[in-house]
Enzyme design. Sequence first.
Site, PDB file in Angstrom:
ATOM      1  N   ARG A 222      -5.023  18.293  -4.750  1.00 23.92           N
ATOM      2  CA  ARG A 222      -5.684  17.553  -3.956  1.00 23.92           C
ATOM      3  C   ARG A 222      -4.890  17.380  -2.475  1.00 23.92           C
ATOM      4  O   ARG A 222      -4.068  17.462  -2.513  1.00 23.92           O
ATOM      5  CB  ARG A 222      -5.827  15.790  -4.384  1.00 23.92           C
ATOM      6  CG  ARG A 222      -6.803  14.899  -3.160  1.00 23.92           C
ATOM      7  CD  ARG A 222      -6.728  13.275  -3.382  1.00 23.92           C
ATOM      8  NE  ARG A 222      -7.613  12.356  -3.350  1.00 23.92           N
ATOM      9  CZ  ARG A 222      -7.207  10.912  -2.480  1.00 23.92           C
ATOM     10  NH1 ARG A 222      -6.015  11.123  -2.842  1.00 23.92           N
ATOM     11  NH2 ARG A 222      -7.350  10.420  -1.972  1.00 23.92           N
ATOM     12  N   GLU A 313     -10.789   6.613   1.153  1.00 24.44           N
ATOM     13  CA  GLU A 313     -11.111   5.126   0.863  1.00 24.44           C
ATOM     14  C   GLU A 313     -11.087   4.412   2.058  1.00 24.44           C
ATOM     15  O   GLU A 313     -11.042   3.713   2.606  1.00 24.44           O
ATOM     16  CB  GLU A 313      -8.825   5.078   0.610  1.00 24.44           C
ATOM     17  CG  GLU A 313      -8.012   4.614  -0.646  1.00 24.44           C
ATOM     18  CD  GLU A 313      -7.406   4.749  -0.873  1.00 24.44           C
ATOM     19  OE1 GLU A 313      -6.778   4.323  -2.232  1.00 24.44           O
ATOM     20  OE2 GLU A 313      -6.738   3.933   0.232  1.00 24.44           O
ATOM     21  N   GLU A 415      -7.484   9.048  -7.089  1.00 22.83           N
ATOM     22  CA  GLU A 415      -6.000   8.316  -7.083  1.00 22.83           C
ATOM     23  C   GLU A 415      -5.694   7.806  -8.561  1.00 22.83           C
ATOM     24  O   GLU A 415      -5.971   6.405  -8.476  1.00 22.83           O
ATOM     25  CB  GLU A 415      -5.813   7.708  -5.727  1.00 22.83           C
ATOM     26  CG  GLU A 415      -5.808   8.901  -4.587  1.00 22.83           C
ATOM     27  CD  GLU A 415      -5.449   7.190  -3.471  1.00 22.83           C
ATOM     28  OE1 GLU A 415      -4.368   6.965  -3.595  1.00 22.83           O
ATOM     29  OE2 GLU A 415      -6.516   8.045  -2.726  1.00 22.83           O
TER      30      GLU A 415
END
Length: 519
Positions: A222, A313, A415
């Site tokens: 990522r 997020e 995550e």
Amino acid sequence: MYGTTLNRVKAAGAVAALSGLAFAALPAQAAHAATAPVNTGFESGATGWSTYSAGGQNAASFTEAGGHGGSTRLSHWSASAYKVETYQYLSGLTDGTYTLSAWVRSGGGQNSAYIALRNCGSAEQRTDLPPTADGAWVRLVTSVKVTGGACTISLNSDAHAGEWANFDDIAFTPGSTGLSIRGGDLSTLPKNEAHGATYRDGSGTARDAMTVLKNSGMNYVRLKVWVNPADGYNDKAHVLAMAKRAKALGMKILVDFHYSDAWADPGKQNKPAAWAGHGYSQLRTDVHNHTYDVLNALKAQGTTADMVQIGNEINGGMLWPEGSTDNWSQLAGLITSGANAAKAVSSGTKVVLHLAEGGDNAGTRWWFDNAVAQKIPFDVIALSYYGYWHGSLSELQTNLDAAAARYGKPVMVAETAYAHTLANDDGLENNVATAAQLVAGYPATPAGQAANLRDVMNVVEAVPNGRGLGAVYWEPAWTAAAGSGWDPADPSSGNAWENQAVFDFDGKLLPAAAWFSHR
């Protein structure tokens, strides 16, 4: 396929057993043979199940009140150290792949506690129980290839005095499980390397960090993208270079657009300086052009993105204030611009929407209900999950399962991380710095870190209908290196993350990395 998972604290029935109240011990039995398991909810006591203990501790396996789905469960417990197996032998099976699922709880601390499929004509497969300090049940799965028509369902504990485990609602069905994504966010690796960080494999040999992680089983990298970062890292050029490294090792890439010059997260979604004066209409164009530019450059060099996050997020939206969740139609327009740009470059690239809502099902449902109502196109639901911030494993499981079912999309943990020590290797206090911040059952040790990653991956793997894609460990190579701090505008800033990397303070690989081989 193999795995592991941990549980919380045993409820009333366990408390009764631990306080010395009487319980009915299971007698040893002849192995039951059938084509399907019987008495899977233990509502008929021990019927159909056999017990084995090399030390004669059969009484450590017993049924008692307090089941997951019904009124009864299987428990493993003894006032003295014990090792016991409760099992059921199946025969007459059609050869093929089968999955065992079970609802479990555990107080933790055992030498081992796990569900397994063994004597199936191929290697034994098992999944460990997680510690469940909140008393909630967690569903585990494990799969095996049956050759020869027989297989044994096995529930195991090797425990110290007073340690317990619960099992209930066993199922054995055709089909397999597994994780297609076992990734790591390596965004800070180039900066760390430039500032002198070195890495060693598990044997202590100096090697390239990405290669070490690939050899451990990592299959996805990522990479975050900032628009115009002050330190020059995490920009388009660095993403292109990192993508070449990853693809050369046979790894896939997930590109994480922050649409900012620095960190974007639930507390801040600041516009990049170059877009600061732009209104909503221009921002839509900015998002499209920036997304297309980076992804098209990746494609042009032969490293097409496999997945792409449109925002990072984005619980409260992105590109505030225009893209706040206070204005869902505008937020939807911005996300859709990015998603359309990604698909214009490559229709096969999966569009990911990412929230920091690991254990918050109400928040996740509110957000994605709005996204669906606004007809935002997406392929994958991604959540951040840090056990010290985002709730218990059972809450993560509830959220992943519910989201996958409600929206009909695959889910992943984008995550996750855990501490291997509470020590500090630079001048900045770590995000996880005290024992009070730790998750019950997971000490800040290399073994505790490994168990935490293992258990998160196992919860994702258990999402029904194969919709659990996998997990990405956040910044596993971000060890402390002077100059490679968190603030791109401040070269003297420190690293609050080095005790959660999967390399120790000497740069040596830690045991947690072995779980990148989880299949």
